[in-house]
Design a protein around this motif. Sequence first.
Motif, PDB file in Angstrom:
ATOM      1  N   TYR A 111      -1.113   1.626  -4.910  1.00 45.98           N
ATOM      2  CA  TYR A 111      -0.378   0.462  -4.445  1.00 45.98           C
ATOM      3  C   TYR A 111       0.791   0.172  -5.385  1.00 45.98           C
ATOM      4  O   TYR A 111       0.850   0.643  -6.516  1.00 45.98           O
ATOM      5  CB  TYR A 111      -1.276  -0.764  -4.270  1.00 45.98           C
ATOM      6  N   SER A 128       6.096   0.922   2.015  1.00 45.21           N
ATOM      7  CA  SER A 128       4.734   1.276   2.432  1.00 45.21           C
ATOM      8  C   SER A 128       4.630   2.771   2.714  1.00 45.21           C
ATOM      9  O   SER A 128       5.504   3.361   3.346  1.00 45.21           O
ATOM     10  CB  SER A 128       4.335   0.516   3.694  1.00 45.21           C
ATOM     11  N   ASN A 131       0.839  -1.200   0.000  1.00 47.12           N
ATOM     12  CA  ASN A 131       0.000   0.000   0.000  1.00 47.12           C
ATOM     13  C   ASN A 131       0.870   1.245   0.000  1.00 47.12           C
ATOM     14  O   ASN A 131       1.787   1.381   0.803  1.00 47.12           O
ATOM     15  CB  ASN A 131      -0.925   0.017   1.213  1.00 47.12           C
TER      16      ASN A 131
END
Length: 148
Positions: free
Chosen positions: A74, A105, A68
Amino acid sequence: MSVATMPAGTETGAAPEQKKSRKKLVIIGVVLVLAIAAAAYWFVLKPKGPEPAPEPGEVVSMEPIQVNLAEGHYLRMALALQLTTTVAHEADGSKALDLAIATFSGQSVDTLAAPEKRAQLKEKLLSEIEHAYHGDVMDVYFTEFVTQ
């Protein structure tokens, strides 16, 4: 009271002989200590020189993962680990994948689109992987890297 006296030549001749033998013992002791110190340095403390560079061994590919990113985006990425020839066991990629997830992330798509920023993140990831695998991994490759 009578005081016995020794001949004059005997008393003065013994003291210098004793001093000479004491000096010889001190000199022998110093030489012995220096020899032991030199041997200890040569066999134990002497710098070994630069370690040879690791030689590349097997490349372990891992399945792609999704990470993510910021703003609902993403990243789909797959890694391959370049092992060294000293690795005697099969490498488990779970540590590398965990570190990749932690490193990437929350990054923005713009950050990952910039080659210099992506290279910085890859260097950070490689450093963490080398530490986690105790030098058994010498490089990391992106075999898939897609943002959406």
